[in-house]
Design a protein around this motif. Sequence first.
Motif, mmCIF file in Angstrom:
data_model
loop_
_atom_site.group_PDB
_atom_site.id
_atom_site.type_symbol
_atom_site.label_atom_id
_atom_site.label_comp_id
_atom_site.label_asym_id
_atom_site.label_seq_id
_atom_site.Cartn_x
_atom_site.Cartn_y
_atom_site.Cartn_z
ATOM 1 N N LEU A 36 10.614 -102.511 22.852
ATOM 2 C CA LEU A 36 11.723 -103.433 22.661
ATOM 3 C C LEU A 36 11.722 -104.025 21.264
ATOM 4 N N SER A 37 10.545 -104.364 20.755
ATOM 5 C CA SER A 37 10.483 -104.944 19.410
ATOM 6 C C SER A 37 10.880 -103.926 18.352
ATOM 7 N N ASP A 38 10.475 -102.653 18.528
ATOM 8 C CA ASP A 38 10.887 -101.624 17.581
ATOM 9 C C ASP A 38 12.392 -101.387 17.648
ATOM 10 N N GLU A 39 12.932 -101.424 18.863
ATOM 11 C CA GLU A 39 14.375 -101.239 19.009
ATOM 12 C C GLU A 39 15.128 -102.375 18.327
ATOM 13 N N ARG A 40 14.615 -103.593 18.459
ATOM 14 C CA ARG A 40 15.252 -104.746 17.797
ATOM 15 C C ARG A 40 15.197 -104.575 16.280
ATOM 16 N N ARG A 41 14.075 -104.137 15.762
ATOM 17 C CA ARG A 41 13.942 -103.941 14.318
ATOM 18 C C ARG A 41 14.881 -102.844 13.832
ATOM 19 N N LEU A 42 15.024 -101.793 14.625
ATOM 20 C CA LEU A 42 15.928 -100.708 14.260
ATOM 21 C C LEU A 42 17.368 -101.209 14.197
ATOM 22 N N GLY A 43 17.771 -101.969 15.211
ATOM 23 C CA GLY A 43 19.122 -102.517 15.201
ATOM 24 C C GLY A 43 19.345 -103.494 14.070
ATOM 25 N N ALA A 44 18.352 -104.334 13.804
ATOM 26 C CA ALA A 44 18.475 -105.322 12.731
ATOM 27 C C ALA A 44 18.657 -104.650 11.381
ATOM 28 N N ARG A 45 18.013 -103.514 11.213
ATOM 29 C CA ARG A 45 18.142 -102.783 9.950
ATOM 30 C C ARG A 45 19.575 -102.298 9.758
ATOM 31 N N ILE A 46 20.201 -101.818 10.832
ATOM 32 C CA ILE A 46 21.581 -101.341 10.748
ATOM 33 C C ILE A 46 22.529 -102.515 10.519
ATOM 34 N N VAL A 47 22.301 -103.600 11.252
ATOM 35 C CA VAL A 47 23.167 -104.771 11.131
ATOM 36 C C VAL A 47 23.077 -105.358 9.730
ATOM 37 N N ARG A 48 21.888 -105.334 9.141
ATOM 38 C CA ARG A 48 21.723 -105.823 7.774
ATOM 39 C C ARG A 48 22.699 -105.122 6.831
ATOM 40 N N ASP A 49 22.825 -103.801 6.991
ATOM 41 C CA ASP A 49 23.716 -103.041 6.127
ATOM 42 C C ASP A 49 25.176 -103.354 6.431
ATOM 43 N N LEU A 50 25.498 -103.566 7.705
ATOM 44 C CA LEU A 50 26.867 -103.924 8.060
ATOM 45 C C LEU A 50 27.284 -105.220 7.380
ATOM 46 N N TYR A 51 26.401 -106.211 7.392
ATOM 47 C CA TYR A 51 26.690 -107.473 6.706
ATOM 48 C C TYR A 51 26.803 -107.273 5.200
ATOM 49 N N ALA A 52 25.870 -106.528 4.637
ATOM 50 C CA ALA A 52 25.838 -106.355 3.191
ATOM 51 C C ALA A 52 27.073 -105.623 2.678
ATOM 52 N N SER A 53 27.629 -104.732 3.484
ATOM 53 C CA SER A 53 28.797 -103.964 3.063
ATOM 54 C C SER A 53 30.108 -104.664 3.373
ATOM 55 N N GLY A 54 30.050 -105.864 3.958
ATOM 56 C CA GLY A 54 31.259 -106.618 4.254
ATOM 57 C C GLY A 54 31.999 -106.157 5.484
ATOM 58 N N ASP A 55 31.350 -105.373 6.330
ATOM 59 C CA ASP A 55 32.014 -104.857 7.521
ATOM 60 C C ASP A 55 32.129 -105.898 8.630
ATOM 61 N N VAL A 56 31.318 -106.942 8.599
ATOM 62 C CA VAL A 56 31.312 -107.938 9.678
ATOM 63 C C VAL A 56 32.323 -109.040 9.364
ATOM 64 N N ALA A 57 33.264 -109.233 10.287
ATOM 65 C CA ALA A 57 34.250 -110.298 10.126
ATOM 66 C C ALA A 57 33.645 -111.631 10.545
ATOM 67 N N THR A 58 34.025 -112.688 9.856
ATOM 68 C CA THR A 58 33.460 -114.013 10.134
ATOM 69 C C THR A 58 34.519 -114.983 10.649
#
Length: 536
Positions: A36-58
């Motif tokens: 579960l912790s590895d899965e969370r880290r994997l998802g967090a890595r993808i989400v980090r890029d989504l935020y950095a690229s401006g894909d996440v609406a606020t």
Amino acid sequence: MAAALLAWSCWAPAVAVAQEQHTALPALGEAGDLSLSDERRLGARIVRDLYASGDVATDAVLAQYVDNMWRSLYGAARQRGDVSPEMAQQLAWQVLLINDSAVNAFALPGGYLGVNLGLIAMADDAHALASVLAHELSHVTQRHIARIMNVRQQQSPWLMAATILAVIAAGQNTDVGNAALLGGHAAVAQQSLNFSRDMEREADRQGLQVQHLAGFDSAGFARMFAQLQNVNRLNDDGAFPYLRSHPLTSQRVSDMQLRLAGLPPSPQGALRADWLDPAVQALMRARATVLASTRQDMWQAWVNVAASQPVLAKQADTPTWVLWYRGAVAATQLQQGDQAWRWFEMLDASVRSTQPNNAALQRLVVASALHAWQAMADKPAAFNGVPIDQLVRESLGAAAAVPALSRHAYRSTLIEAASVAASAPTGTVSRATQTMAEQGLREWLVDYAQDAQAWQVAAGLAQALAQPVRALRAQAESQAYTGQLDAAKDRLMAAQALVNQRATLANGDEQEASIVAVRLQQVSDALRAQQEDDKR
């Protein structure tokens, strides 16, 4: 952009019969070695890029709408036992709004879900949208990503994350995205095709049961299915990526009708009724439609349509409200602030006159107006005769007055009112109101510490209140919770340097000094771990 992620989690309704029980679901395989912790880290890595690229609406207003249904669904999943205590603690359970007009939603590793603005705009109502969320939630609870990892044992978690990020970088060209996802792994993809279909069926069965227990109208599955079926009759222009990966068939239609026919009535009183008001849902679809678009000619067309509508005072007319609201949001996008403000005032007056007890609709209009006020060059001093300072205080008071367990339903009210308090020109909002907003955010962040947007607003308030250490720390927290750990560390180091430079601390900053030291160590450790993962 996010549409290319469809290969991970395509919503394709094929729900199971009502008589199937949770305990009778077939086991499709174990979760493999992905913890579960590895899965969370994997998802967090993808989400980090989504935020950095401006894909996440606020957008706080739309986020509130989606969060209302998400919380109900998640609560039902926990009640059913789909979410183990370990999963509840270790996974993120976070829904991201995605700046994309394509009709799509997806589940990522680690309990992260994405919902495109285009899907919110298309869904007939909250019940139809909830059916998609329930399906994606079930992908997470059944650990489908981990099962895929078990099938593709030769692919490391971090290579898989890099593959998904390559898909994101491919933009909205879904064909290219799918090629990026499957390129080099064609044989493995073919082997896992049937397995993936089993996962979809399992998510459908689970999702229907979760949606039903949460109190939603389960026919929302059928309505969403019918919308996609209608689109399937047309030439897909890329706006409906569901249809490429999961073409609709008459067999699926018949299967859905059979399964829905066997469902008992949904539990009574399971949902709050206020945000399910048809007018609220209609305004939310209108808002998503405007924000999902990037075409100025469309924005102007919506403004023109709104300008042609009659002025209402003592007559409830949802269609006219929708046109005013859509026009006001579009005018805000076009920086036509005066026009947007007039429509929000007209809408507010009509709603209060015709539906004085509809608090949810009134909150929505005021929160939307406060959001627009922040973008206006010439900011009005009052809203329908109510001074902005008073309007902000009343909004903050409404958010603070509800019990803590229900306070999440007032998040958009709190965020927009606090944002106005933080960004208002000098003299527009009193220091007492700013302090009230700061206290409201502080209490909110005790329970919702991962709210990056709330931290960003808190940073602005701290600056307005001359609390520089607290402002730097709040900036760091916002960046940390979007995965930007290097930027978070820089902000915390700046806060620590400021503490060391000042002989005395005032305005509450002394309370932040020790927190900054602890968080700097925590963020530094997390950053080192992140950098090690990136090297894999």
